[in-house]
Design an enzyme around this catalytic site. Sequence first.
Site, PDB file in Angstrom:
ATOM      1  N   LYS A  85      -0.679  -2.415  -5.598  1.00  0.00           N
ATOM      2  CA  LYS A  85      -1.928  -3.282  -5.548  1.00  0.00           C
ATOM      3  C   LYS A  85      -2.668  -2.996  -7.067  1.00  0.00           C
ATOM      4  O   LYS A  85      -2.373  -1.988  -7.678  1.00  0.00           O
ATOM      5  CB  LYS A  85      -2.693  -2.646  -4.617  1.00  0.00           C
ATOM      6  CG  LYS A  85      -4.131  -3.611  -4.484  1.00  0.00           C
ATOM      7  CD  LYS A  85      -4.854  -2.984  -3.153  1.00  0.00           C
ATOM      8  CE  LYS A  85      -6.093  -3.982  -2.902  1.00  0.00           C
ATOM      9  NZ  LYS A  85      -6.858  -3.211  -1.787  1.00  0.00           N
ATOM     10  N   SER A 160      -8.554  -6.457   1.919  1.00  0.00           N
ATOM     11  CA  SER A 160      -8.316  -7.003   0.456  1.00  0.00           C
ATOM     12  C   SER A 160      -6.884  -6.797  -0.202  1.00  0.00           C
ATOM     13  O   SER A 160      -6.617  -7.442  -1.166  1.00  0.00           O
ATOM     14  CB  SER A 160      -9.229  -6.255  -0.522  1.00  0.00           C
ATOM     15  OG  SER A 160      -8.677  -4.827  -0.445  1.00  0.00           O
ATOM     16  N   SER A 184      -8.649  -2.583   4.438  1.00  0.00           N
ATOM     17  CA  SER A 184      -8.002  -3.411   3.506  1.00  0.00           C
ATOM     18  C   SER A 184      -6.426  -3.120   3.619  1.00  0.00           C
ATOM     19  O   SER A 184      -5.733  -3.966   2.847  1.00  0.00           O
ATOM     20  CB  SER A 184      -8.399  -3.069   2.089  1.00  0.00           C
ATOM     21  OG  SER A 184      -9.665  -4.239   1.987  1.00  0.00           O
TER      22      SER A 184
END
Length: 496
Positions: A85, A160, A184
């Site tokens: 990420k 997210s 997330s």
Amino acid sequence: SRCTRIGGFAVPTIHELHKKLVNKEISAVELTKAVIAHKEQVEPQVGAYLSDSHEEALAKAQAVDDKIAAGQEVSMLAGIPGAIKDNICIEGQKATCASKMLENFVPPYSATVIEKLKDQDFVSLGKLNMDEFAMGGSTENSALGKTTNPWNKDYVPGGSSGGSAASVSAGSAIWSLGSDTGGSIRQPASFCGVVGMKPTYGNVSRYGLIAFASSLDQIGPVTRDVRDVAIVLNAITGHDDKDSTSIPGERPDYTKALINDVKNLRIGVPKEFYGDGLNPEVRKAMEEAIDTYKKLGAQIVEVSLPSTKYALSAYYIVALAEASSNLARYDGVSYGLRVPADNLVDMSTKTRSQGFGKEVQRRILLGTYVLRSGYYDAYYKKALQVRRVIKNEFDQAFQEVDLLLTPTAPNTSYKFGEKANDPLAMYLEDICTVPVNLAGIPGISIPAGMSSAGLPIGMQLLGPAMGEEVLLRAAYTFEQERPDCKIVAPTGEALL
Ligand code: GLN
């Protein structure tokens, strides 16, 4: 009902590929090239990545092949292509947080999790898309790219960590790291039909994770099965002097917890998670999961977490208060974007107005508001008190049961634009995941079925602090017992 599979083919797991590598059925370079080729095929539609590191990946794969050729032992993760990420720092590679503010930011150091992965000879194909600064639940808040759900391109991948879930779902990464402040990791994992775990707060170091809300943030794995979660967690767990909230002490070998047996385990079903707002198909999948566990000899216990109804309000005060403070550092001086102006205040104002997207600005405003001296007691302090009550209720529940079973989200994925202009509607979707971060306890989301529209449904298992092992055991058992729920990559052609 059986869970339907649509399209697709089986992408191998870390543990399957590890076997192939050490048996010399395939080389790490061949494997890395195959995943890159597949990635290039699916990326135009999925858009999980913000940047690539293919050359570095191939060089690292070659080093793994050299080790294997020399008869050296290699780790479970060695040479297996994953991705990271874009809010986790890797020295010398951009870490954008999907924000214009950090579009060209190159961190001068690596996160502790990255240092640990290096010790395992990990291979990373690149950095993954996300909601800007991890604020959101659909990845639509990314300022730098659009990620679609591999099961249906009209639907959001969740967020997210949308890139982390979509890449593993589509097979353009075999595993990934995400971060979870209020769901997330777990929610996008559930939307994309993969496995995702938020470890106990303090289990995994946050050093080098670009902060959203420091008392809630945790890094965790996204993978294709439960064994792979344990493998990645083994690689990143551990105390870290560089993170003052890191839990001291040794960690277990999490793969030892993968026991196919839930006999006499007490599984709590908190009724507040099964209210009127729950999608009927999600409810049905949860009921089937409960039946599966019952059949296997687990004890199902109805429990109550009465303050769950306050969790969203408390979360959106605590998280935004912390975010407003954490994001104060982006002033145009030290990091990232600078929009020139005649004086310091104008420079900072212009930088922040142009560098931050709408949702980030909304959150900074709200966070600043609840921290104002006149409102501190009414909002921020109250939210902290509610947070404590929520934690106490979980603690109490874990006196009676070993773990809890809930949906990961009240609904399956939704279409682009459906909630993007209604922040409250988007926040409401976080109801099942945010209490977990407020309490600091671990949670895992695993596939539990498909909706009639062909979208994955996720089931969430929760345990007491540092109770990852019981979660892994229960999740693993479910996965073994319900192969009908097993995930398949929905996009592209066969990988190997
Ligand atoms: N959807 C939640 C939010 O928008 C959770 C985000 C996260 O876990 N990073 O805050």
